[in-house]
Design an enzyme around this catalytic site. Structure first.
Site, PDB file in Angstrom:
ATOM      1  N   ALA A 429       0.846  -1.193   0.000  1.00  0.00           N
ATOM      2  CA  ALA A 429       0.000   0.000   0.000  1.00  0.00           C
ATOM      3  C   ALA A 429       0.876   1.236   0.000  1.00  0.00           C
ATOM      4  CB  ALA A 429      -0.916   0.017   1.224  1.00  0.00           C
ATOM      5  N   CYS A 430       0.342   2.322  -0.585  1.00  0.00           N
ATOM      6  CA  CYS A 430       0.935   3.638  -0.378  1.00  0.00           C
ATOM      7  C   CYS A 430      -0.074   4.406   0.464  1.00  0.00           C
ATOM      8  CB  CYS A 430       1.257   4.326  -1.695  1.00  0.00           C
ATOM      9  SG  CYS A 430      -0.169   4.734  -2.703  1.00  0.00           S
ATOM     10  N   ILE A 431      -0.104   5.708   0.387  1.00  0.00           N
ATOM     11  CA  ILE A 431      -0.956   6.496   1.266  1.00  0.00           C
ATOM     12  C   ILE A 431      -2.436   6.199   1.048  1.00  0.00           C
ATOM     13  CG2 ILE A 431      -1.676   8.852   1.842  1.00  0.00           C
ATOM     14  CD1 ILE A 431       1.147   9.742   1.299  1.00  0.00           C
ATOM     15  N   ARG A 433      -3.679   3.807  -1.642  1.00  0.00           N
ATOM     16  CA  ARG A 433      -3.970   2.692  -2.538  1.00  0.00           C
ATOM     17  C   ARG A 433      -3.458   1.361  -2.001  1.00  0.00           C
ATOM     18  NH1 ARG A 433      -2.537   4.941  -8.610  1.00  0.00           N
ATOM     19  NH2 ARG A 433      -2.907   7.142  -8.227  1.00  0.00           N
TER      20      ARG A 433
END
Length: 484
Positions: A429-431, A433
């Site tokens: 995951a990123c911030i 997504r």
């Protein structure tokens, strides 16, 4: 993995070091508020906070090396981060001007200027990527019993140091060319002034669907091509004194985003709500209000952008054009504010006392204009072309937020919709997504994902899938990993 998928992987890893920027912005922003005149010179507390924030900003290259290596490692292990640090130290030491002069046997004044800028985010990213690949390849290698202590993860920093010697000699030949190209690209945009800022902002939005905007941002926001807009802005008075910060110029690649994040996109959300079918308005309102608030307060816009990005791409192109226009106007008028995370209310307040922030309050006025502009344009286009934005679908299937507040249960539901644990190759995951690699993407039910609260999905290559969840992404990813 295809090229696009690999670039996605790098883009995801970039969010690890970028995530520390809010800490610097908060520390320095509070310091500027405490001492609005001396910028640390009139208050020990303010000086303490400003210098603490500057320590982060000044160390961004090494943070990129460590963060990218960690972010791209297969199991997020600290040994990968250590390898990234080792690699960065080897490269920047061997390619320092003094070392280059000694190795080449030339006078110091004949060393190409590129080597004076070897400690930058581009090199940090390169070292991080190489270190991560070496970790993924050698972290499970077992050596002979006599050397067993150095097996596995302990082997990686050693291998990295050796490989980086080779990389350094290659860079000794090609770095001046690479650096010259990057600088020329940056200078070509900078030479266009406010027009260049607008062009950058347009492509910044346009690349979001595939997540490659992070790579573009690194050129303008950090010290890849000598622009370094965010660190120079956060540096405040010290940047001005060092000649790195120019009042009315530094921050031009950031300022125009505030009217879009805080006002323009909420205007779009209102247009989408008013355009929804009567029976769907209540459901659409719950989605739009939450997404608009996130955009206004924090500058996190992906949940809102993905609500119309794929169902009405013409609206997204309009959004990208309006973003470019906003950044162009702010840069032209020298209405400047900056951010450490994104262009939301929090960052605007924190940056308002920065000595490089000029006429920042006019961005609020500009924002009100863009609120109206977005609302009028979006609603007119939606109605004119009968676009299937949320609430206007033919089957009246409007995604709703998941009812459960139990994050573990929600993660379990996502796992089920994604085809179960056996269908998931990687979870990250990123911030905002979930970034997934699947064995069989065809069995994923996108309608059920949206029913669980996903704002949208992005398909990349044959196996990669991104699920837009907003700030919950990191939490859900962690819960999904724990359930495996």
């Amino acid at each position: 993995m295809n090229i696009l998928g690999y670039l996605q992987k790098i883009g995801r890893a970039l969010m690890v070091p970028v995530a520390v920027l809010p800490a610097a912005a908060i520390l320095m922003g509070i310091g500027y508020w405490i001492d609005p005149n001396g910028w640390g010179g009139g208050s020990p507390v303010a000086a303490f906070l400003i210098k603490a924030g500057a320590a982060i900003i000044d160390s961004m290259p090494v943070l990129f090396a460590v963060g990218v290596a960690y972010g791209m490692s297969k199991d997020k292990d600290g040994s990968a981060a250590l390898a990234g640090l080792v690699g960065f130290l080897v490269v920047t030491t061997l390619l320092s001007p003094g070392a280059v002069a000694q190795i080449k046997g030339i006078p110091a004044d004949q060393v190409p200027a590129a080597f004076a800028k070897i400690s930058n985010q581009f090199v940090g990213i390169l070292c991080g990527v190489i270190a991560a690949e070496l970790y993924n390849r050698f972290s499970s290698v077992e050596l002979h019993k006599a050397l067993a202590f150095f097996s596995g993860r302990r082997l990686v920093p050693i291998v990295t140091s050796v490989v980086m010697i080779v990389v350094s000699f290659i860079l000794m030949a090609v770095w001046p060319v690479i650096y010259g190209g990057l600088v020329s690209f940056g200078e070509s945009i900078v030479s266009l002034g406010s027009t260049g800022a607008g062009i950058y902002a347009f492509f910044n939005r346009l690349l979001i669907p595939v997540g490659l905007h992070h790579a573009l941002n690194s050129v303008f926001w950090f010290d890849v091509a000598g622009i370094n807009d965010i660190p120079n802005f956060l540096g405040g008075q010290s940047s001005i004194d060092a000649g790195k910060g120019i009042v009315g110029v530094t921050g031009m690649y950031q300022a125009g985003f505030f009217p879009i994040m805080m006002f323009g996109l909420p205007g779009a959300a209102l247009a989408i709500y008013h355009s929804a079918k009567k029976e769907n308005k209540e459901k659409v309102a719950s989605i739009m209000i939450a997404a608009a608030f996130a955009a206004f307060f924090t500058g996190v816009t992906e949940p809102l952008e993905f609500s119309f990005m794929f169902v009405a791409p013409v609206l997204y192109v309009i959004h990208a054009l309006l973003t470019g226009l906003s950044v162009f106007i702010a840069a032209s008028m020298q209405w400047i504010a900056g951010f450490g995370f994104s262009a939301g209310l929090v960052d605007m307040v924190l940056s308002s006392r920065n000595p490089l922030a000029t006429h920042w309050y006019m961005l609020l006025v500009q924002g009100l204009v863009f609120f109206g502009l977005y609302y009028v344009v979006f609603r007119a286009v939606i109605v004119k072309f009968n676009l299937k934005t949320p609430g206007r679908e033919d089957d009246e299937a409007v995604p709703v937020q998941a009812q459960t507040t139990d994050r573990t249960e929600l993660a379990r539901q996502y796992l089920e919709v994604l085809g179960g644990q056996e269908n998931l190759v990687t979870i990250d995951a990123c911030i905002t997504r979930l970034r997934l690699t699947l064995k069989d993407r065809s069995i994923v039910d996108e309608r059920k994902l949206k029913a669980l609260g996903a704002a949208g999905v992005v398909k990349l290559g044959e196996q990669n899938l991104q699920v837009i969840l907003g700030p919950l992404a990191e939490i859900i990813a962690g819960e999904m990993k724990a359930l495996r």
